[in-house]
Design a protein around this motif. Structure first.
Motif, PDB file in Angstrom:
ATOM      1  N   PRO A 200     -60.057 -12.084  -9.672  1.00  0.00           N
ATOM      2  CA  PRO A 200     -60.602 -10.957  -8.905  1.00  0.00           C
ATOM      3  C   PRO A 200     -60.106 -11.011  -7.470  1.00  0.00           C
ATOM      4  O   PRO A 200     -59.749 -12.075  -6.960  1.00  0.00           O
ATOM      5  CB  PRO A 200     -62.116 -11.180  -8.975  1.00  0.00           C
ATOM      6  CG  PRO A 200     -62.260 -12.661  -9.158  1.00  0.00           C
ATOM      7  CD  PRO A 200     -61.085 -13.097  -9.984  1.00  0.00           C
ATOM      8  N   VAL A 201     -60.082  -9.849  -6.832  1.00  0.00           N
ATOM      9  CA  VAL A 201     -59.725  -9.758  -5.416  1.00  0.00           C
ATOM     10  C   VAL A 201     -61.005  -9.535  -4.637  1.00  0.00           C
ATOM     11  O   VAL A 201     -61.740  -8.574  -4.895  1.00  0.00           O
ATOM     12  CB  VAL A 201     -58.741  -8.610  -5.155  1.00  0.00           C
ATOM     13  CG1 VAL A 201     -58.457  -8.478  -3.660  1.00  0.00           C
ATOM     14  CG2 VAL A 201     -57.437  -8.844  -5.909  1.00  0.00           C
ATOM     15  N   SER A 202     -61.288 -10.434  -3.694  1.00  0.00           N
ATOM     16  CA  SER A 202     -62.507 -10.339  -2.894  1.00  0.00           C
ATOM     17  C   SER A 202     -62.153  -9.969  -1.465  1.00  0.00           C
ATOM     18  O   SER A 202     -61.164 -10.459  -0.909  1.00  0.00           O
ATOM     19  CB  SER A 202     -63.251 -11.675  -2.923  1.00  0.00           C
ATOM     20  OG  SER A 202     -64.453 -11.604  -2.172  1.00  0.00           O
ATOM     21  N   CYS A 203     -62.948  -9.105  -0.891  1.00  0.00           N
ATOM     22  CA  CYS A 203     -62.736  -8.682   0.494  1.00  0.00           C
ATOM     23  C   CYS A 203     -63.948  -9.080   1.323  1.00  0.00           C
ATOM     24  O   CYS A 203     -65.054  -8.615   1.063  1.00  0.00           O
ATOM     25  CB  CYS A 203     -62.527  -7.177   0.566  1.00  0.00           C
ATOM     26  SG  CYS A 203     -62.503  -6.539   2.243  1.00  0.00           S
ATOM     27  N   HIS A 204     -63.716  -9.947   2.307  1.00  0.00           N
ATOM     28  CA  HIS A 204     -64.788 -10.332   3.218  1.00  0.00           C
ATOM     29  C   HIS A 204     -64.610  -9.610   4.538  1.00  0.00           C
ATOM     30  O   HIS A 204     -63.489  -9.450   5.020  1.00  0.00           O
ATOM     31  CB  HIS A 204     -64.792 -11.839   3.454  1.00  0.00           C
ATOM     32  CG  HIS A 204     -66.025 -12.324   4.131  1.00  0.00           C
ATOM     33  ND1 HIS A 204     -66.242 -12.186   5.481  1.00  0.00           N
ATOM     34  CD2 HIS A 204     -67.128 -12.941   3.633  1.00  0.00           C
ATOM     35  CE1 HIS A 204     -67.424 -12.694   5.786  1.00  0.00           C
ATOM     36  NE2 HIS A 204     -67.987 -13.154   4.691  1.00  0.00           N
ATOM     37  N   LEU A 205     -65.714  -9.174   5.126  1.00  0.00           N
ATOM     38  CA  LEU A 205     -65.602  -8.478   6.398  1.00  0.00           C
ATOM     39  C   LEU A 205     -64.996  -9.388   7.449  1.00  0.00           C
ATOM     40  O   LEU A 205     -65.109 -10.610   7.398  1.00  0.00           O
ATOM     41  CB  LEU A 205     -66.958  -7.958   6.864  1.00  0.00           C
ATOM     42  CG  LEU A 205     -68.086  -8.949   7.171  1.00  0.00           C
ATOM     43  CD1 LEU A 205     -67.954  -9.511   8.584  1.00  0.00           C
ATOM     44  CD2 LEU A 205     -69.430  -8.256   7.021  1.00  0.00           C
ATOM     45  N   GLY A 206     -64.305  -8.790   8.387  1.00  0.00           N
ATOM     46  CA  GLY A 206     -63.668  -9.549   9.458  1.00  0.00           C
ATOM     47  C   GLY A 206     -63.581  -8.697  10.704  1.00  0.00           C
ATOM     48  O   GLY A 206     -63.941  -7.529  10.706  1.00  0.00           O
ATOM     49  N   ARG A 207     -63.060  -9.291  11.751  1.00  0.00           N
ATOM     50  CA  ARG A 207     -62.929  -8.561  13.003  1.00  0.00           C
ATOM     51  C   ARG A 207     -61.488  -8.175  13.294  1.00  0.00           C
ATOM     52  O   ARG A 207     -61.231  -7.306  14.080  1.00  0.00           O
ATOM     53  CB  ARG A 207     -63.474  -9.416  14.161  1.00  0.00           C
ATOM     54  CG  ARG A 207     -64.987  -9.495  14.152  1.00  0.00           C
ATOM     55  CD  ARG A 207     -65.601  -8.126  14.366  1.00  0.00           C
ATOM     56  NE  ARG A 207     -67.039  -8.155  14.172  1.00  0.00           N
ATOM     57  CZ  ARG A 207     -67.914  -7.717  15.085  1.00  0.00           C
ATOM     58  NH1 ARG A 207     -67.504  -7.232  16.221  1.00  0.00           N
ATOM     59  NH2 ARG A 207     -69.199  -7.768  14.833  1.00  0.00           N
ATOM     60  N   GLY A 208     -60.539  -8.868  12.686  1.00  0.00           N
ATOM     61  CA  GLY A 208     -59.165  -8.582  13.012  1.00  0.00           C
ATOM     62  C   GLY A 208     -58.880  -8.871  14.479  1.00  0.00           C
ATOM     63  O   GLY A 208     -59.568  -9.645  15.138  1.00  0.00           O
ATOM     64  N   ALA A 209     -57.863  -8.254  15.012  1.00  0.00           N
ATOM     65  CA  ALA A 209     -57.492  -8.422  16.416  1.00  0.00           C
ATOM     66  C   ALA A 209     -56.834  -7.147  16.909  1.00  0.00           C
ATOM     67  O   ALA A 209     -56.052  -6.520  16.200  1.00  0.00           O
ATOM     68  CB  ALA A 209     -56.535  -9.599  16.576  1.00  0.00           C
ATOM     69  N   TYR A 210     -57.207  -6.757  18.116  1.00  0.00           N
ATOM     70  CA  TYR A 210     -56.613  -5.586  18.755  1.00  0.00           C
ATOM     71  C   TYR A 210     -56.753  -4.358  17.850  1.00  0.00           C
ATOM     72  O   TYR A 210     -57.842  -4.023  17.423  1.00  0.00           O
ATOM     73  CB  TYR A 210     -55.149  -5.870  19.136  1.00  0.00           C
ATOM     74  CG  TYR A 210     -55.001  -7.084  20.007  1.00  0.00           C
ATOM     75  CD1 TYR A 210     -55.256  -7.036  21.376  1.00  0.00           C
ATOM     76  CD2 TYR A 210     -54.655  -8.319  19.458  1.00  0.00           C
ATOM     77  CE1 TYR A 210     -55.150  -8.163  22.175  1.00  0.00           C
ATOM     78  CE2 TYR A 210     -54.539  -9.453  20.236  1.00  0.00           C
ATOM     79  CZ  TYR A 210     -54.799  -9.366  21.603  1.00  0.00           C
ATOM     80  OH  TYR A 210     -54.700 -10.485  22.371  1.00  0.00           O
ATOM     81  N   GLU A 211     -55.609  -3.702  17.534  1.00  0.00           N
ATOM     82  CA  GLU A 211     -55.697  -2.464  16.767  1.00  0.00           C
ATOM     83  C   GLU A 211     -56.049  -2.708  15.295  1.00  0.00           C
ATOM     84  O   GLU A 211     -56.275  -1.751  14.548  1.00  0.00           O
ATOM     85  CB  GLU A 211     -54.384  -1.677  16.851  1.00  0.00           C
ATOM     86  CG  GLU A 211     -53.230  -2.253  16.043  1.00  0.00           C
ATOM     87  CD  GLU A 211     -52.513  -3.370  16.768  1.00  0.00           C
ATOM     88  OE1 GLU A 211     -51.533  -3.890  16.218  1.00  0.00           O
ATOM     89  OE2 GLU A 211     -52.919  -3.737  17.894  1.00  0.00           O
ATOM     90  N   THR A 212     -56.093  -3.971  14.859  1.00  0.00           N
ATOM     91  CA  THR A 212     -56.478  -4.246  13.480  1.00  0.00           C
ATOM     92  C   THR A 212     -57.988  -4.347  13.314  1.00  0.00           C
ATOM     93  O   THR A 212     -58.468  -4.583  12.205  1.00  0.00           O
ATOM     94  CB  THR A 212     -55.831  -5.546  12.970  1.00  0.00           C
ATOM     95  OG1 THR A 212     -56.368  -6.658  13.681  1.00  0.00           O
ATOM     96  CG2 THR A 212     -54.324  -5.510  13.125  1.00  0.00           C
ATOM     97  N   MET A 213     -58.737  -4.192  14.379  1.00  0.00           N
ATOM     98  CA  MET A 213     -60.187  -4.200  14.251  1.00  0.00           C
ATOM     99  C   MET A 213     -60.638  -2.953  13.496  1.00  0.00           C
ATOM    100  O   MET A 213     -59.972  -1.912  13.544  1.00  0.00           O
ATOM    101  CB  MET A 213     -60.858  -4.236  15.631  1.00  0.00           C
ATOM    102  CG  MET A 213     -60.623  -5.525  16.390  1.00  0.00           C
ATOM    103  SD  MET A 213     -61.528  -5.606  17.958  1.00  0.00           S
ATOM    104  CE  MET A 213     -63.177  -5.976  17.375  1.00  0.00           C
ATOM    105  N   PRO A 214     -61.746  -3.037  12.764  1.00  0.00           N
ATOM    106  CA  PRO A 214     -62.220  -1.865  12.021  1.00  0.00           C
ATOM    107  C   PRO A 214     -62.558  -0.727  12.974  1.00  0.00           C
ATOM    108  O   PRO A 214     -63.276  -0.909  13.947  1.00  0.00           O
ATOM    109  CB  PRO A 214     -63.471  -2.385  11.308  1.00  0.00           C
ATOM    110  CG  PRO A 214     -63.894  -3.574  12.099  1.00  0.00           C
ATOM    111  CD  PRO A 214     -62.642  -4.189  12.625  1.00  0.00           C
TER     112      PRO A 214
END
Length: 381
Positions: A200-214
């Motif tokens: 399975p592919v699991s997606c955990h929330l994250g913050r990313g960085a700069y323009e990759t933030m949600p």
């Protein structure tokens, strides 16, 4: 008689039935434990060149003191919560009663996909050597995640191929922020690799960085609490993208798990998608209602559990969304938002309890139905 014969005659360890599968547990490296696993040149040119500092934007209660962690999860050796496998075993498995825990370490998202990929490589090797090794996983309670940089599909495929045969790797772990959305064909090699290895592919929330933030369509939120709500909106967009862009048509055995994105929002989203499908069926290229794809291919973890003041309304929502099909128990250990399995169990409709607490987890992650018994372990069922 040889040692081999003695070992063959030794009684098999007693095993117990798995009754709680925890889909969200966060292991953390001890200081200086991870860096040597990050491949060059990014170890030196990127990660070691950055100043160390607190970059977390988080307003959890008492953050300045406990860093949004349970205060009792700090190891006595001064490490960070989640850095001691034995303490986690005691608190999560023995005391709380979980039987198998899906480990989801954090991969620092960067603006450079190749640097994120290097971090994922380091994290996977660290996890295998410090949590899934014969000593720390002698009890067979830990299952790992193959961390990949979804915004670098080629490296993601290589990482999946490198770890898919590991006996204790149970899923592929990605982040939800990268653009474009997951329905874009550029991600198909990643989905194909996961499906090929039945992961399975699991997606955990994250913050990313700069323009990759949600970021919602109207722009960046003003406050951290805005961001926390944004994650559900981000997941909703990825759900729509995967369904309407035909990911599940191209990969009919694919399974996706959304971790810590909440889940009560999926009910009105299914209603809305089904309404659009009914009005524009011939334009969608779909063979079934969108809600059917959700119930077959997508799972959500129970933490955070959002509920109204009237708990009866929550029970109705569980029934309408068919919670027994789409939910997986999760504790979010060692964070301050930790949900004890015995507490969560009380909020579930009786007919959904076994499915949510362990049966869906067994099926989603292809787990064994029994594990070695541990003295003193609490039993939820």
């Amino acid at each position: 008689m040889t040692l081999a014969h003695e070992q063959q005659r030794a009684p098999a360890p007693q095993r117990v039935a798995v009754r709680v599968v925890d889909s969200d547990v966060h292991p953390v490296p001890r200081p200086r434990e991870l860096v040597e696993y990050i491949p060059e040149p990014h170890r030196s040119a990127y990660f070691r060149s950055h100043k160390v500092g607190d970059t977390i934007i988080y307003d959890a209660p008492d953050y300045a003191h406990s860093f949004a962690m349970r205060t009792d999860t700090f190891p006595t050796d001064g490490g960070f919560p989640g850095s001691d496998p034995e303490l986690a075993l005691q608190q999560l498995i023995i005391d709380a009663g979980s039987d198998i825990a899906i480990l989801e370490p954090t991969v620092k998202a960067t603006r450079l996909p190749e640097a994120t990929a290097a971090m994922a490589t380091g994290v996977n090797t660290w996890l295998a050597n410090h949590w899934l090794d014969p000593q720390n996983n002698r009890h067979e309670r830990w299952r790992g995640s193959i961390c990949v940089a979804i915004d670098d599909p080629d490296s993601a495929v290589r990482e999946i191929e490198a770890w898919a045969e590991h006996p204790f790797m149970a899923q592929v772990l990605i982040k939800a922020e990268p653009r474009p959305s997951w329905g874009d064909p550029r991600y198909d090699p990643v989905w194909a690799a996961a499906v090929r290895h039945n992961l399975p592919v699991s997606c955990h929330l994250g913050r990313g960085a700069y323009e990759t933030m949600p970021m919602p369509p109207v722009g960046f939120p003003s406050y951290n609490h805005d961001f926390m709500v944004t994650y559900s909106l981000l997941a909703a967009n990825q759900v729509m993208s995967m369904i309407f862009d035909g990911v599940f048509e191209r990969f009919p055995t694919m399974r996706v798990v959304f971790v810590e994105h909440a889940f009560t929002w999926i009910l009105p989203l299914m209603w809305r998608m089904d309404a659009i499908y009914a009005a524009r069926k011939s334009f969608t290229g779909l063979r079934r209602k969108p809600s059917d794809y959700v119930k077959e291919h997508i799972r959500f973890t129970t933490q955070p559990l959002d509920y109204p003041e009237d708990k009866i309304e929550l029970t109705r929502a569980f029934e309408w969304m068919e919670a027994e099909r789409i939910l997986l128990f999760s504790s979010d250990y060692p964070h301050w938002t930790f949900d004890d399995p015995r507490w969560l169990l009380k909020h579930l409709p009786e007919n959904a309890r076994e499915r949510v607490m362990f049966r869906n987890g067994l099926e989603t992650y292809h787990l064994p139905e029994t594990v070695p018994a541990l003295d003193g372990q609490a039993r939820v069922f």
